[in-house]
Design a protein around this motif. Sequence first.
Motif, PDB file in Angstrom:
ATOM      1  N   ALA A 226       0.835  -1.202   0.000  1.00  0.00           N
ATOM      2  CA  ALA A 226       0.000   0.000   0.000  1.00  0.00           C
ATOM      3  C   ALA A 226       0.871   1.254   0.000  1.00  0.00           C
ATOM      4  O   ALA A 226       0.568   2.233  -0.689  1.00  0.00           O
ATOM      5  CB  ALA A 226      -0.934  -0.016   1.195  1.00  0.00           C
ATOM      6  N   ALA A 227       1.969   1.231   0.741  1.00  0.00           N
ATOM      7  CA  ALA A 227       2.860   2.391   0.800  1.00  0.00           C
ATOM      8  C   ALA A 227       3.529   2.643  -0.550  1.00  0.00           C
ATOM      9  O   ALA A 227       3.654   3.796  -0.985  1.00  0.00           O
ATOM     10  CB  ALA A 227       3.909   2.194   1.888  1.00  0.00           C
ATOM     11  N   GLU A 228       3.961   1.576  -1.212  1.00  0.00           N
ATOM     12  CA  GLU A 228       4.589   1.730  -2.527  1.00  0.00           C
ATOM     13  C   GLU A 228       3.590   2.257  -3.548  1.00  0.00           C
ATOM     14  O   GLU A 228       3.924   3.115  -4.364  1.00  0.00           O
ATOM     15  CB  GLU A 228       5.167   0.396  -3.005  1.00  0.00           C
ATOM     16  CG  GLU A 228       6.373  -0.063  -2.212  1.00  0.00           C
ATOM     17  CD  GLU A 228       6.751  -1.506  -2.516  1.00  0.00           C
ATOM     18  OE1 GLU A 228       5.857  -2.313  -2.844  1.00  0.00           O
ATOM     19  OE2 GLU A 228       7.949  -1.813  -2.421  1.00  0.00           O
ATOM     20  N   LEU A 229       2.371   1.746  -3.492  1.00  0.00           N
ATOM     21  CA  LEU A 229       1.336   2.210  -4.404  1.00  0.00           C
ATOM     22  C   LEU A 229       1.011   3.679  -4.145  1.00  0.00           C
ATOM     23  O   LEU A 229       0.866   4.465  -5.087  1.00  0.00           O
ATOM     24  CB  LEU A 229       0.080   1.348  -4.272  1.00  0.00           C
ATOM     25  CG  LEU A 229      -1.048   1.664  -5.251  1.00  0.00           C
ATOM     26  CD1 LEU A 229      -0.573   1.550  -6.692  1.00  0.00           C
ATOM     27  CD2 LEU A 229      -2.227   0.738  -5.005  1.00  0.00           C
ATOM     28  N   ALA A 230       0.928   4.067  -2.877  1.00  0.00           N
ATOM     29  CA  ALA A 230       0.658   5.464  -2.534  1.00  0.00           C
ATOM     30  C   ALA A 230       1.759   6.374  -3.073  1.00  0.00           C
ATOM     31  O   ALA A 230       1.480   7.466  -3.581  1.00  0.00           O
ATOM     32  CB  ALA A 230       0.523   5.620  -1.025  1.00  0.00           C
ATOM     33  N   LYS A 231       3.011   5.928  -2.997  1.00  0.00           N
ATOM     34  CA  LYS A 231       4.123   6.720  -3.525  1.00  0.00           C
ATOM     35  C   LYS A 231       4.014   6.851  -5.042  1.00  0.00           C
ATOM     36  O   LYS A 231       4.219   7.937  -5.590  1.00  0.00           O
ATOM     37  CB  LYS A 231       5.460   6.081  -3.155  1.00  0.00           C
ATOM     38  CG  LYS A 231       6.651   6.887  -3.658  1.00  0.00           C
ATOM     39  CD  LYS A 231       7.950   6.136  -3.482  1.00  0.00           C
ATOM     40  CE  LYS A 231       9.140   6.885  -4.019  1.00  0.00           C
ATOM     41  NZ  LYS A 231       9.021   7.441  -5.354  1.00  0.00           N
TER      42      LYS A 231
END
Length: 69
Positions: A6-11
């Motif tokens: 989720a963090a990578e996608l948000a970035k």
Amino acid sequence: MADLTAAELAKQVHDIRKPLNRISMQAELIKLVLENNLPPDKAIAAIDKILQSCQDCSQLLENLLNPSA
């Protein structure tokens, strides 16, 4: 793409929004140039920035789909 956290996608989404925001801002500048009879060189410069931002966005999307490329 399924293995993104989720963090990578948000970035990635944040990174893609940056060129989209530049496109929007430059389009507003072109509108102001046309509405106020300002020098056309300002519109041409804004169009160049829009085109570059479109290329940047396309590259970011390609990187999202093919992270190993």
